[in-house]
Design a protein around this motif. Structure first.
Motif, short mmCIF file in Angstrom:
data_model
loop_
_atom_site.label_atom_id
_atom_site.label_comp_id
_atom_site.label_asym_id
_atom_site.label_seq_id
_atom_site.Cartn_x
_atom_site.Cartn_y
_atom_site.Cartn_z
N ALA A 133 24.61 29.91 21.72
CA ALA A 133 24.70 29.61 20.29
C ALA A 133 23.29 29.34 19.74
CB ALA A 133 25.60 28.39 20.06
N LEU B 28 28.96 29.61 24.50
CA LEU B 28 28.50 28.36 23.87
C LEU B 28 27.01 28.16 24.12
CD1 LEU B 28 29.04 25.67 22.42
CD2 LEU B 28 29.64 24.70 24.63
N ARG C 226 29.60 26.18 15.98
CA ARG C 226 30.83 26.53 16.71
C ARG C 226 31.79 25.35 16.79
NH1 ARG C 226 30.58 30.97 20.54
NH2 ARG C 226 32.09 29.68 21.63
#
Length: 185
Positions: free
Chosen positions: A143, A140, A164
């Protein structure tokens, strides 16, 4: 209009005609009396006479003397173009104050918006974390559209990724809770 009376109400408008010697005798006499009282017209006459002399020296041939009287006679029969009127908007003092109030209010709103945007942009801080890229959190945090939001005096940071569709909340210095309690966000 009777001969000999000044055609122009404003004698300041006769400086060019007088400098070129184009005033009739009666008007010339009246204007020369005005020149004795008006410094502005006297200065303008000096400049116009110099300019007329320079232009006269630039002429490559001389016109017959009788031409001047013929031109002046013909000019008497030419109709003048009426003056154009200018539309000037005049505002009252009340309208001026109203406009000033609107402009000052708009300036205050713009200043507040800029200050708010600056405050929001400078309030965010980034605390580096050592996370392996192989974990879900590390994935994450890598990203490309990652956004970090941190409140100024709070101990937490929100990490968001729109592509995401995920969000992570990181907190510092949270006190430990008993087993039967949990933090909610």
């Amino acid at each position: 209009m009777k001969p000999g009376l000044t055609r122009a109400i404003n004698p300041h408008l006769l400086t060019g005609a007088h400098a070129l010697g184009a005033l009739p005798d009666a008007e010339r006499a009246e204007f020369e009396a005005h020149l004795g009282r008006c410094r502005g017209c006297t200065d303008e006459m000096t400049g116009l006479r110099k300019t007329a002399a320079w232009l006269g020296n630039a002429v490559d041939h001389v016109y017959p003397h009788a031409l001047r009287s013929r031109v002046l006679d013909a000019v008497r029969h030419v109709r003048q173009v009426p003056p154009t009127l200018e539309n000037v908007t005049v505002f009252s003092r009340r309208q001026g104050f109203r406009r000033a109030t609107v402009l000052i209010s708009a300036a205050c709103v713009v200043t507040a918006a800029v200050a708010g945007a600056h405050s929001a942009l400078t309030a965010s801080t980034f605390t580096p974390m050592a996370v392996s890229a192989r974990t879900h959190v590390g994935d994450l945090l890598s990203a490309p559209d990652l956004r970090l939001l941190t409140a100024r005096d709070q101990a937490g940071t929100a990490v968001m990724s729109y592509s995401r569709d995920e969000m992570l909340f990181l907190a510092d210095d949270l006190s430990a809770l008993p087993r039967d309690r949990v933090y909610q966000l």
